[in-house]
Design a protein around this motif. Sequence first.
Motif, PDB file in Angstrom:
ATOM      1  N   CYS A  85      23.965 108.449  76.188  1.00 17.97           N
ATOM      2  CA  CYS A  85      23.715 107.150  75.568  1.00 17.97           C
ATOM      3  C   CYS A  85      22.436 106.505  76.095  1.00 17.97           C
ATOM      4  O   CYS A  85      21.766 105.751  75.375  1.00 17.97           O
ATOM      5  N   LEU A  96      28.715 110.734  69.293  1.00 22.04           N
ATOM      6  CA  LEU A  96      28.745 111.395  70.595  1.00 22.04           C
ATOM      7  C   LEU A  96      29.936 112.337  70.654  1.00 22.04           C
ATOM      8  O   LEU A  96      31.075 111.935  70.409  1.00 22.04           O
ATOM      9  N   LEU A 120      24.735 114.215  71.250  1.00 20.91           N
ATOM     10  CA  LEU A 120      24.646 112.937  70.539  1.00 20.91           C
ATOM     11  C   LEU A 120      23.681 113.116  69.384  1.00 20.91           C
ATOM     12  O   LEU A 120      22.528 113.530  69.571  1.00 20.91           O
TER      13      LEU A 120
END
Length: 293
Positions: A85, A96, A120
Amino acid sequence: MVQPVLVVQGLGVVPADTPVLRADDLGVLRGDGVFETMHVRPDGRGGVQPWLLDEHLARMARSAARMELALPAEAALRELAALACAQWPAEVEGALRLTCTRGPEASAASGGPVTCFASLNPIGAATLAARRDGITVTTISLGYPADARTSAPWLLGGVKSLSYAINMASQRWALAQGADDALWVSQDGYALEGPTSTLAWLDGDVLCTVPVEPTGILPGTTARHLLDHAADLGWTAAERMVTPAGLAAADGVWLLSSVRGVAELRSIDGVASAPSAHTGNLLGYLGFPSLGY
């Protein structure tokens, strides 16, 4: 264009095209592993965060325990998610995925280390369109009664494993029939879940979903969150069995999932239903961009 992110346990952030799995990894050879996928959204502090991370990690741990898989410590999984992130722009939705396989075949036999990584990626156009326009579904038989998995633990009811061949085949078959997705139905005629989503419907002011324990369906994190907070929307919550025909009288029918969020069912087996007035509110309450609602 936003580039995918890849974080590998023990290596940290690596180029997204880095080879991660060996040819003898049991995740590849047998689908032996577990995974969780989460919606990535702004955290209010200039960064992003995975939504319902605690709930997803808890479900991942339950799945791993059922499969007797030595999942890394929760702190290590949180670190993978946080590192991924940290590379992601705050203005872009993301998906994710945390993946853990049993690892290479030879070392797994002696209790060797698992293979664990986080990826991701941006959310695809089809997912965004499903939120905006709703979806059509076709019902397909799961092949056994609704309660079959409760007495057959080897069927891994309620486990989110990497063995998704049947799920993907179900969706391909639905697409070939001209539908957007599939709705699994038990041999005895009950609607259960989608191949990658949880069924929910509104009956008056009661928000319903299919019970997990007697059916062995996957416990949906998004659906559970919504039902636990149904009172915020002026509703009560219930777990019920339902047939596809029974859904025709509902005040709204949705497939809920972590990344797609809320996808309204606009038709089942070619029988159309009027758009629900509640879909936009659900999207807003759950924090998904409403895309025109």
